[in-house]
Motif scaffolding. Structure first.
Motif, PDB file in Angstrom:
ATOM      1  N   GLY A  39       0.792  -1.226   0.000  1.00  0.00           N
ATOM      2  CA  GLY A  39       0.000   0.000   0.000  1.00  0.00           C
ATOM      3  C   GLY A  39       0.824   1.275   0.000  1.00  0.00           C
ATOM      4  N   LYS A  40       2.147   1.168  -0.147  1.00  0.00           N
ATOM      5  CA  LYS A  40       3.022   2.342  -0.082  1.00  0.00           C
ATOM      6  C   LYS A  40       2.698   3.349  -1.188  1.00  0.00           C
ATOM      7  N   THR A  41       2.662   2.873  -2.418  1.00  0.00           N
ATOM      8  CA  THR A  41       2.414   3.771  -3.549  1.00  0.00           C
ATOM      9  C   THR A  41       1.011   4.356  -3.483  1.00  0.00           C
ATOM     10  N   THR A  42       0.043   3.551  -3.081  1.00  0.00           N
ATOM     11  CA  THR A  42      -1.329   4.056  -2.956  1.00  0.00           C
ATOM     12  C   THR A  42      -1.398   5.181  -1.939  1.00  0.00           C
ATOM     13  N   LEU A  43      -0.680   5.040  -0.820  1.00  0.00           N
ATOM     14  CA  LEU A  43      -0.672   6.100   0.194  1.00  0.00           C
ATOM     15  C   LEU A  43      -0.030   7.369  -0.351  1.00  0.00           C
ATOM     16  N   MET A  44       1.085   7.229  -1.052  1.00  0.00           N
ATOM     17  CA  MET A  44       1.740   8.395  -1.656  1.00  0.00           C
ATOM     18  C   MET A  44       0.788   9.104  -2.624  1.00  0.00           C
ATOM     19  N   ARG A  45       0.129   8.324  -3.452  1.00  0.00           N
ATOM     20  CA  ARG A  45      -0.788   8.907  -4.435  1.00  0.00           C
ATOM     21  C   ARG A  45      -1.983   9.567  -3.747  1.00  0.00           C
ATOM     22  N   ALA A  46      -2.416   9.000  -2.640  1.00  0.00           N
ATOM     23  CA  ALA A  46      -3.528   9.602  -1.891  1.00  0.00           C
ATOM     24  C   ALA A  46      -3.117  10.954  -1.317  1.00  0.00           C
ATOM     25  N   ILE A  47      -1.895  11.026  -0.786  1.00  0.00           N
ATOM     26  CA  ILE A  47      -1.405  12.305  -0.256  1.00  0.00           C
ATOM     27  C   ILE A  47      -1.357  13.352  -1.357  1.00  0.00           C
ATOM     28  N   MET A  48      -0.973  12.936  -2.552  1.00  0.00           N
ATOM     29  CA  MET A  48      -0.865  13.867  -3.679  1.00  0.00           C
ATOM     30  C   MET A  48      -2.213  14.196  -4.314  1.00  0.00           C
ATOM     31  N   GLY A  49      -3.286  13.615  -3.804  1.00  0.00           N
ATOM     32  CA  GLY A  49      -4.608  13.918  -4.333  1.00  0.00           C
ATOM     33  C   GLY A  49      -4.954  13.201  -5.613  1.00  0.00           C
ATOM     34  N   LEU A  50      -4.229  12.127  -5.919  1.00  0.00           N
ATOM     35  CA  LEU A  50      -4.439  11.391  -7.167  1.00  0.00           C
ATOM     36  C   LEU A  50      -5.450  10.258  -7.015  1.00  0.00           C
ATOM     37  N   ILE A  51      -5.820   9.948  -5.774  1.00  0.00           N
ATOM     38  CA  ILE A  51      -6.817   8.919  -5.490  1.00  0.00           C
ATOM     39  C   ILE A  51      -7.794   9.487  -4.463  1.00  0.00           C
TER      40      ILE A  51
END
Length: 220
Positions: A39-51
């Motif tokens: 879930g590392k990449t998903t968390l990063m993308r969530a922080i960036m507003g991409l998910i």
């Protein structure tokens, strides 16, 4: 600097992140350690507003990132190095570095000059097209691109993956030097092999759930 409260999300109805709690103070370098698919990449993308989140909050200073558009993140001083680099192959190195500045209509080149001073090797191949570079060189360029806008917070997703040992060491040297700039940094890794000597705090992520562990004990 960054606070995440009770973050949960699913992708195509499959739960990926569950009640994530994470915080980074100003000037801290924080590790996010987990196997591929944790879930590392998903968390990063969530922080960036991409998910889009299902629930929870993400605050950067006084800004609610979960209510902000993704394209505004760079204006806030947040830089992001994606796992797959996301360079424009036919752009030169310098053009790739300039992309976020162009997107935000930022003509201030002082930050670019600072990045070249921080990583002189980037300047030496600034006129080369990105597609001609090795994987490790491309990671350096992606880091430079993140740095030109990431004046306060950097999100580095698997920066060492697929990189030759010499270039991985160079990446780590650059990241270590950022402590002098009082930047806050979140680094994801699968095995904690590169960043253990520079991180101030470590989160472990497994099957979309997160926990902290004693970094001092690991380093000792």
């Amino acid at each position: 600097m960054l606070t995440i409260n009770n973050l949960s999300l699913s992708i195509q109805k499959v739960p990926i992140l569950n009640d994530i709690e994470l915080s980074i103070e100003k000037g801290q370098t924080v590790g996010l350690i987990g196997r591929n698919g944790a879930g590392k990449t998903t968390l990063m993308r969530a922080i960036m507003g991409l998910i889009e989140l299902e629930s929870g909050e993400i605050f950067y200073k006084d800004t609610a990132l979960h209510q902000s558009k993704a394209f505004k993140h760079a204006l806030l001083g947040i830089g992001y190095l994606p796992e797959d680099r996301r360079l424009v192959p036919h752009f030169t190195v310098e053009e790739n570095i300039m992309v976020p500045l162009w997107a935000n209509k930022n003509a201030d080149l002082k930050r670019v000059k600072w990045v070249y001073e921080l990583m002189p090797e980037i300047g030496r191949f600034a006129d080369r097209r990105a597609l001609t570079l090795s994987g490790g060189q491309q990671k350096l360029v992606a880091l430079a691109r993140a740095l030109v806008v990431g004046s306060d917070l950097l999100l580095l997703d698997e920066p060492f993956e697929g990189v030759a040992p010499a270039l991985a060491q160079r990446l780590m040297e650059v990241i270590s030097s950022l402590k002098q700039e009082h930047l806050s940094v979140l680094i994801s890794e699968s095995d904690y092999s590169h960043s253990e000597k520079v991180v101030d705090k470590v989160y472990s992520i497994e099957r979309g759930s997160i926990s902290t562990f004693n970094h001092d004990a690991v380093v000792a």
